[in-house]
Design a protein around this motif. Structure first.
Motif, short mmCIF file in Angstrom:
data_model
loop_
_atom_site.label_atom_id
_atom_site.label_comp_id
_atom_site.label_asym_id
_atom_site.label_seq_id
_atom_site.Cartn_x
_atom_site.Cartn_y
_atom_site.Cartn_z
N SER A 87 1.74 0.11 1.87
CA SER A 87 2.00 1.46 2.34
C SER A 87 1.98 1.55 3.85
O SER A 87 2.47 2.51 4.44
N ARG A 88 1.45 0.50 4.47
CA ARG A 88 1.39 0.46 5.93
C ARG A 88 2.47 -0.46 6.52
O ARG A 88 2.46 -0.73 7.73
N SER A 90 6.24 -1.70 7.83
CA SER A 90 7.25 -1.06 8.68
C SER A 90 8.50 -1.93 8.73
O SER A 90 8.52 -3.05 8.22
N ARG A 127 9.62 1.87 3.11
CA ARG A 127 8.81 1.62 4.30
C ARG A 127 9.54 0.74 5.31
O ARG A 127 9.28 0.81 6.51
N THR A 128 10.44 -0.13 4.84
CA THR A 128 11.16 -1.05 5.73
C THR A 128 12.58 -0.57 6.06
O THR A 128 13.36 -1.29 6.68
#
Length: 223
Positions: A87-88, A90, A127-128
């Motif tokens: 979830s963190r 990027s 997220r990416t």
């Protein structure tokens, strides 16, 4: 420029993004909580393998027997830790060459599918910032059998309306290579050739891979 001669199906973990480190950390945490350790070498054997089969392997390595209910609780616990980690993530964690190749394929109107064992692929793609490249997503939520069964790739081709012989699979795991071969598709092995027997082409990562190279690979495979 439109080119419909090929379709591409990408595994996610280890091909487009590196989530293997998070799987390793979560499985290691689980193993440690059960009183034994878990190595990088063992983690390699879990690439492309679904969550419950991975857990079975880990419990075997630890010499631990659990009921089905207990195994489901352990798998859910591991996944909770893993989801917290990813979830963190990027866009900076997209692997070298991935963005460029996806963009090139997209610009050429070549159909792209995801073929992954992950049940968290949607979150990872979000997220990416990769979601918009895919015409179809087939992951652990959409199949009943995991690699080396070819179901994930067969479904991907069906959703892209592509013939198996026109598809190219990108895989970093031996189970995925086996699945692609069983699906009668061309397959690009991403990583060390020694770990990916049977692939039609071996590359370190997606850097420098061209659309023409892929078209030629399919043509050669067809003979």
């Amino acid at each position: 420029m439109k080119d419909t001669t090929i379709a591409c199906i990408f595994d996610l973990d280890g091909v487009l993004v590196d989530t293997a480190v998070y799987h390793y950390q979560a499985w290691k945490k689980l193993a440690n909580s059960l009183g034994f350790d878990f190595s990088h070498a063992q983690n390699e054997q879990l690439k492309g393998v679904n969550r419950m089969r991975s857990l079975d392997k880990i419990l075997d390595w630890g010499g631990i027997v659990k009921s089905q209910e207990e195994k489901e609780e352990l798998a859910a616990l591991k996944n909770t830790w893993y989801v917290d980690m990813i979830s963190r993530m990027s866009a900076s964690e997209v692997l070298p060459g991935s963005l460029e190749l996806l963009q090139d394929l997209h610009d050429r109107d070549i159909k792209i599918a995801l073929g992954s064992a992950s049940k968290n692929s949607g979150l990872i793609l979000e997220r990416t910032n990769l979601t918009h490249f895919f015409d179809a997503i087939v992951d652990g939520n959409a199949v009943t059998t995991s690699k080396p069964d070819p179901e994930v790739f067969v479904k991907g081709a069906e959703l892209l309306n592509a013939a198996a012989e026109d598809c190219i699979v990108f895989e970093d795991a031996s189970a995925g290579i086996e699945a692609a071969i069983a699906a009668h598709m061309a397959v690009v092995g991403v990583g060390e050739a020694a770990n990916l027997p049977g692939a039609d082409l071996f590359i370190k990562d997606l850097t420098g891979v061209t659309v023409q190279q892929l078209i030629d690979l399919v043509a050669k495979k067809k003979g």
